[in-house]
Write an enzyme that holds these catalytic residues in place. Structure first.
Site, PDB file in Angstrom:
ATOM      1  N   GLU A 127      -2.809  -8.957   2.703  1.00 36.32           N
ATOM      2  CA  GLU A 127      -3.268  -9.586   3.952  1.00 36.32           C
ATOM      3  C   GLU A 127      -4.776  -9.438   4.133  1.00 36.32           C
ATOM      4  OE1 GLU A 127      -1.908  -6.668   3.659  1.00 36.32           O
ATOM      5  OE2 GLU A 127      -2.565  -5.285   5.221  1.00 36.32           O
ATOM      6  N   HIS A 158      -3.894  -4.577  -0.388  1.00 35.43           N
ATOM      7  CA  HIS A 158      -3.495  -5.220   0.868  1.00 35.43           C
ATOM      8  C   HIS A 158      -3.558  -6.729   0.702  1.00 35.43           C
ATOM      9  CE1 HIS A 158      -3.230  -1.767   3.594  1.00 35.43           C
ATOM     10  NE2 HIS A 158      -4.073  -1.217   2.738  1.00 35.43           N
ATOM     11  N   CYS A 172       0.848  -1.204   0.000  1.00 38.81           N
ATOM     12  CA  CYS A 172       0.000   0.000   0.000  1.00 38.81           C
ATOM     13  C   CYS A 172       0.882   1.252   0.000  1.00 38.81           C
ATOM     14  CB  CYS A 172      -0.996  -0.045   1.166  1.00 38.81           C
ATOM     15  SG  CYS A 172      -2.348   1.136   0.950  1.00 38.81           S
TER      16      CYS A 172
END
Lengths: 211, 252
Positions: A183, A181, A79
């Protein structure tokens, strides 16, 4: 061991848990020596570019990140962390980045919703990138108002489409960045992160291949 | 093109899911973390936790739930309910929440929206609006305190103001449609969605898979939220997405 560079910006918990779930040891740290001894490093980040660079330079972690990248070991910006890899940004003024990749971070402009927020589909531009091994194109989760314009097409590994092509994954040698992202991006995000982490276990071959 | 999002909502009280949940193969069906992980596997694009704890202890428990959830799931999640200070936001974001939902407190104290947006970024501030049609006005009125108190505020005006204050997203619940299973409130959702430039999550009224297509196509919603129909397995997230895909709507 994977060092998650803690420079006071953003939520590191999710990234660190994701790394652990993929079977790697994760350490959230601001300690230069710990970072430099790690097999791989992740530069996360949420917030403003200028603040982030300020925090990095106040703590000397900008030099640590550059040194780590120069060592040939894999480093991943996520990011804002991806945007920091570039030469400069125009987010609230002119700011220099880490300059590991040539390019500029600029604001989205146009008659559409900003930030670009939600699930958008990746198009892989360089299918032979080790990050894409075994993976199909799919959706990942983006949240950003600024985006990177790469100077060299060869650094651009994947794009997404939001009123035009948007830089989604960049890479050069051992330096990688993901605008979304991983994750927070379901199975595909975890798989992309997993492929990056796998490079930390084969760093010698990587280093040789990209030298 | 951004994909339309399907979002299950979990009501949590003192660390436990309170609305009936009908999942099989769960070790503990009342554990919000395990349910969240299940929805993640089933293709949910995001999750919303609504903390309805009334006590300080209950709220403290929520922080633990957030921490555990952040370690378990791979999709973004919003936490709402009882947040009245920027410090509450900070604690939840630190614990791993991606977005904070504020409702009553945002009306009472508008600077909560602007302060939160400035400190953490607009992308993590979700203003939740509970709206009900007011026949005298010929438009919708905002209700607070879980729909118990009318405010005299027009929903469309509040939506626009929330955007100006820095909200990154609106979670719009139609009190008229909620619980009916007759479909989302198309008129309300379209009216709000067309007057703001931020994403709108439509909530209340979903009862059949095609209701999601309706609210995306006819009301320009960016996401659809539902609780009981998913919890009771009246439909699965995949069934909703299959229907949307067949009809040419981009989903993940």
């Amino acid at each position: 061991m994977i060092a998650i560079i803690d420079y006071g910006m953003g939520n590191l918990h999710s990234v660190s848990k994701a790394v652990e779930r993929l079977g790697y040891e994760a350490v959230v740290t601001a300690d230069p020596q710990t970072i430099l001894e790690a097999d791989g490093a992740i530069l996360p980040g949420v917030g403003a570019f200028g603040d982030a660079m300020q925090n990095l330079s106040n703590t000397g972690l900008d030099e640590v990140a550059k040194f780590f990248a120069a060592s040939g070991k894999p480093i991943l910006g996520i990011c804002l962390g991806m945007q920091l890899l570039f030469s400069e940004s125009t987010e609230y003024g002119q700011h220099e980045g880490l300059n590991l990749l040539p390019g500029k971070v600029i604001r989205f402009s146009g008659d559409f919703k900003i930030p670009h927020m939600g699930w958008n589909k990746l198009s892989f531009l360089q299918a032979d990138s080790p990050l894409f091994a075994g993976l199909d194109e799919g959706h990942v989760y983006f949240v950003h108002s600024f985006h990177a314009k790469v100077e060299l097409e060869s650094d651009l590994l994947a794009v997404t489409d939001y009123h035009g092509p948007v830089t989604a994954i960049v890479g050069r040698g051992n330096v990688f960045g993901m605008q979304f992202h991983p994750e927070k991006s379901g199975e595909l995000g975890m798989a992309l992160l997993g492929n990056f982490l796998a490079l930390t276990r084969s760093e010698k071959t990587q280093g040789a291949a990209t030298a | 093109m951004l994909a339309k999002r399907i979002i299950p909502c979990l009501d949590v009280k003192d660390g436990r899911v309170v609305k009936g949940v009908n999942f099989v193969n769960l070790r503990d069906a009342g554990d919000p973390v395990e349910l969240a992980a299940t929805y993640d596997r089933e293709g949910a694009d995001e999750l919303v936790f609504l903390d309805i704890s009334a006590s300080v202890e209950g709220r403290a428990t929520m922080i633990e739930v957030v921490k555990r959830t952040a370690g378990e799931i791979t999709i973004p999640f919003t936490v709402g309910g009882g947040i009245s200070h920027v410090d509450d936001m900070k604690r939840l974001l630190r614990a791993g929440a991606d977005k904070i939902g504020i409702n009553t407190a945002a009306i009472r104290n508008k600077s909560l929206v602007s302060d939160g947006a400035r400190r953490f970024g607009s992308q993590c501030i979700v203003v939740a609006i509970d709206a009900k049609f007011n026949p005298e006005w010929g438009e919708w009125e905002v209700y607070t305190h879980g729909g118990r108190q009318s405010t005299g505020i027009r929903a469309l005006e509040w939506a626009k103001e929330a955007e100006k204050l820095g909200a990154g997203e609106l979670l719009l619940t139609s009190m008229d449609a909620d619980g009916t299973k007759d479909g989302f409130d198309i008129k309300l959702t379209a009216a709000v969605s067309n007057s703001v430039g931020i994403p709108v999550i439509a909530s209340g009224g979903a009862g059949r898979v095609e209701h999601f297509h309706e609210v995306f196509q006819q009301a320009n919603a960016d996401a659809g939220l539902a609780a009981t129909i998913f919890h009771y397995k009246e439909m699965t997230i995949q069934e909703v997405k299959d229907d949307l895909r067949r009809k040419g709507v981009e989903v993940r």
